[in-house]
Write an enzyme that holds these catalytic residues in place. Structure first.
Site, PDB file in Angstrom:
ATOM      1  N   ASP A 137     -14.885   5.753  15.747  1.00 50.52           N
ATOM      2  CA  ASP A 137     -15.315   4.372  15.016  1.00 50.52           C
ATOM      3  C   ASP A 137     -14.625   2.982  15.635  1.00 50.52           C
ATOM      4  O   ASP A 137     -14.993   2.018  15.712  1.00 50.52           O
ATOM      5  CB  ASP A 137     -14.727   4.316  13.664  1.00 50.52           C
ATOM      6  CG  ASP A 137     -15.860   5.058  12.698  1.00 50.52           C
ATOM      7  OD1 ASP A 137     -16.945   5.579  13.183  1.00 50.52           O
ATOM      8  OD2 ASP A 137     -15.584   5.336  11.501  1.00 50.52           O
TER       9      ASP A 137
ATOM     10  N   ASP B  27     -12.934  -6.483   9.609  1.00 51.11           N
ATOM     11  CA  ASP B  27     -11.917  -7.421   8.784  1.00 51.11           C
ATOM     12  C   ASP B  27     -11.291  -8.698   9.697  1.00 51.11           C
ATOM     13  O   ASP B  27     -10.930  -8.342  10.939  1.00 51.11           O
ATOM     14  CB  ASP B  27     -10.840  -6.666   7.839  1.00 51.11           C
ATOM     15  CG  ASP B  27     -10.393  -5.423   8.643  1.00 51.11           C
ATOM     16  OD1 ASP B  27      -9.611  -6.069   9.824  1.00 51.11           O
ATOM     17  OD2 ASP B  27     -10.111  -4.428   8.246  1.00 51.11           O
TER      18      ASP B  27
ATOM     19  N   THR C  33     -14.693   0.163   4.372  1.00 51.95           N
ATOM     20  CA  THR C  33     -14.170   1.630   4.406  1.00 51.95           C
ATOM     21  C   THR C  33     -12.872   1.547   5.205  1.00 51.95           C
ATOM     22  O   THR C  33     -12.494   2.980   5.677  1.00 51.95           O
ATOM     23  CB  THR C  33     -15.368   2.693   4.990  1.00 51.95           C
ATOM     24  OG1 THR C  33     -15.965   1.716   6.276  1.00 51.95           O
ATOM     25  CG2 THR C  33     -16.544   2.733   4.103  1.00 51.95           C
TER      26      THR C  33
ATOM     27  N   SER D   7      -9.311  -2.197   4.140  1.00 52.14           N
ATOM     28  CA  SER D   7      -9.426  -2.838   2.843  1.00 52.14           C
ATOM     29  C   SER D   7      -9.293  -1.504   1.810  1.00 52.14           C
ATOM     30  O   SER D   7      -9.054  -1.823   0.416  1.00 52.14           O
ATOM     31  CB  SER D   7     -10.827  -3.476   2.747  1.00 52.14           C
ATOM     32  OG  SER D   7     -11.288  -3.967   1.659  1.00 52.14           O
TER      33      SER D   7
ATOM     34  N   SER E  34      -7.786   1.217   2.248  1.00 46.55           N
ATOM     35  CA  SER E  34      -6.564   1.692   1.878  1.00 46.55           C
ATOM     36  C   SER E  34      -5.806   0.968   0.923  1.00 46.55           C
ATOM     37  O   SER E  34      -4.734   1.319   0.677  1.00 46.55           O
ATOM     38  CB  SER E  34      -5.824   1.947   3.260  1.00 46.55           C
ATOM     39  OG  SER E  34      -5.510   0.514   3.591  1.00 46.55           O
TER      40      SER E  34
END
Length: 286
Positions: free
Chosen positions: A68, A143, A183, A186, A188
């Site tokens: 990712d 983010d 996912t 944010s 966490s």
């Protein structure tokens, strides 16, 4: 599809075994496949893995070998090129990179047969200002995080939406995220999970120091301004705005970061008929 390009994270595929497998299999199928020769761009280059200018105009798909994080960085390197990306995950199940190394050939077969979907993921555009002068402008797929710079301490923020004051808060930082980023960091800090097909902007706090601080979900057409306010932060300490965990800029007291939906999108290829809910279920079950 006829022409492919491969971006490889050398730390994830150190012997380039998977990369060579992709290239050789595409050659067997009579397709053209180019492999990025840049490797990791490093701190002195404007890209992380790939110089987008070296990707031919007729490339129809970019295969990203890594995970990712690699796919996230590739989306930034290739911003504006509008080439769809498919992630080959070299680790555990990812939210973005849906194909694992054992499924590479089957995925390529489906690409050749045009059996795929393309998802457009929204991105954020952020601009940091000091006394009206623009310090940095960048985009983010996941983010934009405004947090501490230097020693551990509380930061104070003023948040505005379309010029209207929303709230003042004290926290270790603020995360402005896309649905794709819901996912990531944010999540966490207790932010909501949002389907990547949505077009929304999320605001979540990192370790807030007030009991009534909650995540805020806003429509995608708003402009969010975050001001680093005086309070717990020393005049010479400031904060830092970080885009997708990569580029960053130092912020002094009174500096602002203005964030809005970007006109650019990241195009992700979907091969498997795996829903977002199914991925969540597998993640949650360990």
């Amino acid at each position: 599809m006829e022409k492919f390009y491969v971006i490889t994270n050398g730390q994830k595929d150190p012997d380039f075994h998977v990369t060579r497998t992709i290239q050789e299999y595409l050659a067997e199928k009579g397709k053209e496949c180019l492999v990025s020769e840049n490797g990791n761009g490093g701190s002195r280059t404007p890209y992380k893995y790939t110089d987008a200018n070296q990707i031919p105009e007729d490339v129809e798909c970019v295969l990203v070998v890594g995970g990712d994080g690699t796919l996230l960085q590739a989306s930034r390197d290739l911003q504006g090129r509008n080439i769809p990306l498919l992630g080959i995950n070299m680790g555990t199940l990812g939210y973005l990179a849906e194909i694992d190394r054992t499924g590479v050939k089957a995925a390529i077969d489906r690409l050749i047969l045009d059996q795929y979907l393309v998802e457009d993921r929204m991105m954020l555009e952020g601009s940091a200002y000091h006394k009206g002068k623009k310090l940095l402008q960048d985009i983010a797929l996941n983010d934009i995080v405004i947090g501490r710079h230097g020693r551990l301490r509380i930061l104070d923020f003023h948040i505005y939406v379309n010029g209207e004051f929303l709230n003042a808060s004290s926290a270790d930082g603020i995360i402005i995220a896309t649905p794709t980023g819901s996912t990531g960091y944010s999540l966490s800090v207790g932010g909501p999970l949002v389907s990547p097909e949505a077009s929304l902007i999320l605001i979540s706090h990192i370790a807030p120091h007030t009991l009534n601080t909650r995540s805020v979900v806003l429509p995608d057409d708003v402009e969010i301004t975050v001001e680093v306010a005086a309070g717990h932060t020393g005049a010479h300490e400031g904060a830092e705005a970080v885009f997708d965990g990569d580029t960053s800029v130092h912020l002094d007291l009174g500096d602002t970061v203005v964030i809005r939906k970007s006109s650019k999108v990241t195009r992700l290829l979907k091969i498997n008929n795996i829903s977002f809910l199914e991925v969540l279920r597998k993640k949650m079950n360990g």
